[in-house]
Scaffold this motif. Structure first.
Motif, PDB file in Angstrom:
ATOM      1  N   GLN A  98     -29.112  51.905  40.857  1.00 49.12           N
ATOM      2  CA  GLN A  98     -29.231  51.817  39.300  1.00 49.12           C
ATOM      3  C   GLN A  98     -29.683  53.306  38.949  1.00 49.12           C
ATOM      4  OE1 GLN A  98     -32.080  48.751  38.349  1.00 49.12           O
ATOM      5  NE2 GLN A  98     -33.988  50.247  38.745  1.00 49.12           N
ATOM      6  N   ARG A  99     -29.196  53.255  37.583  1.00 48.97           N
ATOM      7  CA  ARG A  99     -29.520  54.595  36.987  1.00 48.97           C
ATOM      8  C   ARG A  99     -29.847  54.445  35.349  1.00 48.97           C
ATOM      9  NH1 ARG A  99     -25.564  59.319  37.759  1.00 48.97           N
ATOM     10  NH2 ARG A  99     -26.312  59.108  39.805  1.00 48.97           N
ATOM     11  N   ALA A 100     -30.922  54.934  35.092  1.00 53.20           N
ATOM     12  CA  ALA A 100     -31.245  54.811  33.470  1.00 53.20           C
ATOM     13  C   ALA A 100     -30.901  56.007  32.744  1.00 53.20           C
ATOM     14  CB  ALA A 100     -32.856  54.499  33.244  1.00 53.20           C
ATOM     15  N   TYR A 101     -30.480  55.659  31.523  1.00 52.91           N
ATOM     16  CA  TYR A 101     -30.004  56.986  30.755  1.00 52.91           C
ATOM     17  C   TYR A 101     -31.083  56.663  29.430  1.00 52.91           C
ATOM     18  CZ  TYR A 101     -26.256  57.380  33.714  1.00 52.91           C
ATOM     19  OH  TYR A 101     -25.385  57.451  34.778  1.00 52.91           O
ATOM     20  N   THR A 102     -31.602  57.769  28.848  1.00 49.01           N
ATOM     21  CA  THR A 102     -32.196  57.623  27.451  1.00 49.01           C
ATOM     22  C   THR A 102     -31.152  58.182  26.382  1.00 49.01           C
ATOM     23  OG1 THR A 102     -34.387  57.998  28.611  1.00 49.01           O
ATOM     24  CG2 THR A 102     -34.069  58.593  26.150  1.00 49.01           C
ATOM     25  N   LEU A 103     -30.993  57.311  25.545  1.00 48.73           N
ATOM     26  CA  LEU A 103     -30.044  57.672  24.352  1.00 48.73           C
ATOM     27  C   LEU A 103     -30.807  57.824  23.318  1.00 48.73           C
ATOM     28  CD1 LEU A 103     -27.974  54.234  24.875  1.00 48.73           C
ATOM     29  CD2 LEU A 103     -27.556  56.677  25.796  1.00 48.73           C
ATOM     30  N   LYS A 104     -32.011  57.514  22.780  1.00 56.89           N
ATOM     31  CA  LYS A 104     -32.497  57.664  21.542  1.00 56.89           C
ATOM     32  C   LYS A 104     -33.901  57.545  21.576  1.00 56.89           C
ATOM     33  CE  LYS A 104     -32.456  57.391  16.910  1.00 56.89           C
ATOM     34  NZ  LYS A 104     -32.073  58.473  15.991  1.00 56.89           N
ATOM     35  N   LYS A 105     -34.589  58.364  20.806  1.00 56.27           N
ATOM     36  CA  LYS A 105     -35.920  58.340  20.760  1.00 56.27           C
ATOM     37  C   LYS A 105     -36.556  58.105  19.132  1.00 56.27           C
ATOM     38  CE  LYS A 105     -37.136  60.929  24.795  1.00 56.27           C
ATOM     39  NZ  LYS A 105     -38.129  62.067  25.275  1.00 56.27           N
ATOM     40  N   ASN A 106     -37.409  57.183  19.054  1.00 54.88           N
ATOM     41  CA  ASN A 106     -37.717  56.698  17.847  1.00 54.88           C
ATOM     42  C   ASN A 106     -36.697  56.181  16.841  1.00 54.88           C
ATOM     43  OD1 ASN A 106     -40.105  57.820  18.397  1.00 54.88           O
ATOM     44  ND2 ASN A 106     -39.568  59.898  17.836  1.00 54.88           N
ATOM     45  N   LEU A 107     -36.951  55.194  16.165  1.00 56.93           N
ATOM     46  CA  LEU A 107     -36.112  54.491  14.935  1.00 56.93           C
ATOM     47  C   LEU A 107     -36.763  54.464  13.677  1.00 56.93           C
ATOM     48  CD1 LEU A 107     -34.422  51.381  16.595  1.00 56.93           C
ATOM     49  CD2 LEU A 107     -33.506  53.317  16.075  1.00 56.93           C
TER      50      LEU A 107
END
Length: 111
Positions: free
Chosen positions: A62-71
């Protein structure tokens, strides 16, 4: 209603999105072979300080990808279609990780 929230509401009615969460809506939808997109909507009146991303899983792990920080308050983020790499094309799920380490996920989908 935010654009991302409106699009998700329409697609959910059509059966495309799979969602979880009430204060922060975390949704995922399959958009094609080995492709999906995620949507995160903050329905609260305060900024949500968290990381948002997606994990691809398959025979190679598996591989995790960060797309966004904070909303921002009452804001949303709708990703472009994401293609999982070879060997990681069985399932995918979106996630939210809070600063305290709590993890909240979308339902997992087959891609």
């Amino acid at each position: 209603m935010a654009v991302a929230e409106t699009q998700t509401s329409r697609a959910a009615a059509a059966g495309g999105w799979h969602c979880a969460g009430t204060k922060v809506s975390r949704c995922i939808e399959r958009t094609g072979a080995n492709k999906m997109r995620v949507n995160f909507v903050n329905k609260t009146s305060t900024k949500v300080t968290a990381e948002f991303g997606v994990t691809c899983q398959g025979s190679s792990g598996q591989r995790a990808y960060t797309l966004k920080k904070n909303l921002k308050a009452r804001g949303g983020y709708l990703s472009q279609p994401i293609t999982c790499p070879g060997g990681l094309q069985d399932t995918a799920h979106g996630w939210q990780i809070t600063p305290s380490g709590n993890v909240y996920r979308t339902p997992a989908i087959a891609i």
